[in-house]
Design a protein around this motif. Structure first.
Motif, PDB file in Angstrom:
ATOM      1  N   GLN A   1     -10.895  34.668 -21.381  1.00 35.18           N
ATOM      2  CA  GLN A   1     -11.847  35.653 -20.850  1.00 35.18           C
ATOM      3  C   GLN A   1     -12.155  36.718 -21.923  1.00 35.18           C
ATOM      4  O   GLN A   1     -13.311  37.090 -22.120  1.00 35.18           O
TER       5      GLN A   1
ATOM      6  N   MET B   1     -16.579  33.219 -15.229  1.00 37.82           N
ATOM      7  CA  MET B   1     -15.367  33.959 -15.577  1.00 37.82           C
ATOM      8  C   MET B   1     -15.521  35.466 -15.395  1.00 37.82           C
ATOM      9  O   MET B   1     -14.565  36.166 -15.127  1.00 37.82           O
TER      10      MET B   1
ATOM     11  N   VAL C   1     -14.612  28.879 -15.037  1.00 34.44           N
ATOM     12  CA  VAL C   1     -13.184  28.622 -14.917  1.00 34.44           C
ATOM     13  C   VAL C   1     -12.903  28.021 -13.549  1.00 34.44           C
ATOM     14  O   VAL C   1     -13.554  28.373 -12.564  1.00 34.44           O
TER      15      VAL C   1
END
Ligand code: FES
Length: 274
Positions: free
Chosen positions: A213, A267, A225
């Motif tokens: 991240q 994400m 993700v």
């Protein structure tokens, strides 16, 4: 993300084969024509655990690969808990009670030029199906895959049959780079002249995802993700799989549900540190 919830089905699925793929990692091939034909990378099934009366809740498993012509699909799992050890008591020919396909799936933007996959440990599971989904030409595939030791690396033979560029790391240096997979991912992203058309696809332990991240922000690259929460019901009924939102509204909900809103998220949509 693409949601497959409406296609969920409860079914009895027969185990075709059980294969040990690495240290404590097993691949089951199961029958279920509806799943093999409609599953997308990121989807999962929820399995009723047999041979273990004290386990009430189903266990979620990413769909690892599918063989639509044969009506079969694969799951890959690490036998590390009571539920997965109970599952290992099965033999080929036995039946499992499953629900699926569940959850959403990874998204491929129209301008995608390179899929950069980052996987830690059993987090490699959803990406063999992704290799099937991505066109063989025009889109570069790079896999960054880390594990504790060489014995824990799994399915390299399958990934080597795809045209992906594979980067490996192990904690003890027994295969590939010695150290974290995010170290070599960092070097790779730093070497790129542009991140246009590139997308990170991530699955693995939380510390790895937190680092990815940070790198995604640093290099201004989009990342999707898939989270590995415990998911008892699998379709939004038990509220048992909360994922904290990165920027929740002041007067609104603070959590998303892994099973219903995910398990695949952008994400920047979720807070991995909570
Ligand atoms: Fe029940 Fe997500 S697993 S709500």
């Amino acid at each position: 993300m693409v949601n497959n919830l409406n296609k969920k089905q409860l079914s009895e699925s027969r185990i075709i084969s059980i294969e040990k793929k690495a240290l404590d990692i097993y691949r089951y091939r199961l029958t279920a024509p509806n799943i093999s034909q409609s599953a997308r990378s990121g989807n999962f099934i929820n399995v009723e655990v047999p041979h273990c009366e004290e386990i009430m809740w189903r266990r979620p498993f990413s769909i690892h690969n599918s063989q639509p012509d044969a009506g079969t699909f694969d799951i890959l799992f690490a036998a590390i808990g009571r539920g997965t050890h109970a599952l290992l008591k099965n033999k080929p020919g036995d039946s499992l009670n499953i629900i699926g396909p569940l959850g959403n799936s990874f998204d491929y933007p129209d301008d995608l030029q390179e899929a950069i996959i980052v996987a830690g440990g059993i987090g490699i599971a959803p990406f063999l199906l992704m290799m099937q989904e991505l066109p063989t030409k025009d889109i570069k595939k790079s896999i960054f895959y880390g594990a504790g030791t060489r014995e824990q690396l799994c399915c390299l033979d399958d990934f080597e049959k795809t045209n992906a560029e594979i980067h490996i790391s192990t904690d003890d240096g027994s295969a590939g780079y010695k150290g974290f997979i995010t170290d070599i991912l960092n070097d790779y992203l730093a070497s790129l002249t542009s991140t246009t058309g590139k997308q990170l696809y991530v699955c693995g332990p939380t510390p790895m995802m937190v680092k990815v991240q940070q790198l995604a922000k640093q290099y201004n690259i989009s990342a999707q993700v898939t989270v590995e929460n415990v998911m008892a019901c699998g379709f939004g009924a038990c509220m048992g799989c909360p994922v904290p939102m990165a920027n929740p509204p002041h007067d609104g909900k603070k959590y998303l549900l892994a099973c219903k809103d995910g398990p695949v998220f952008n994400m920047n949509e979720i807070n991995l540190n909570d």
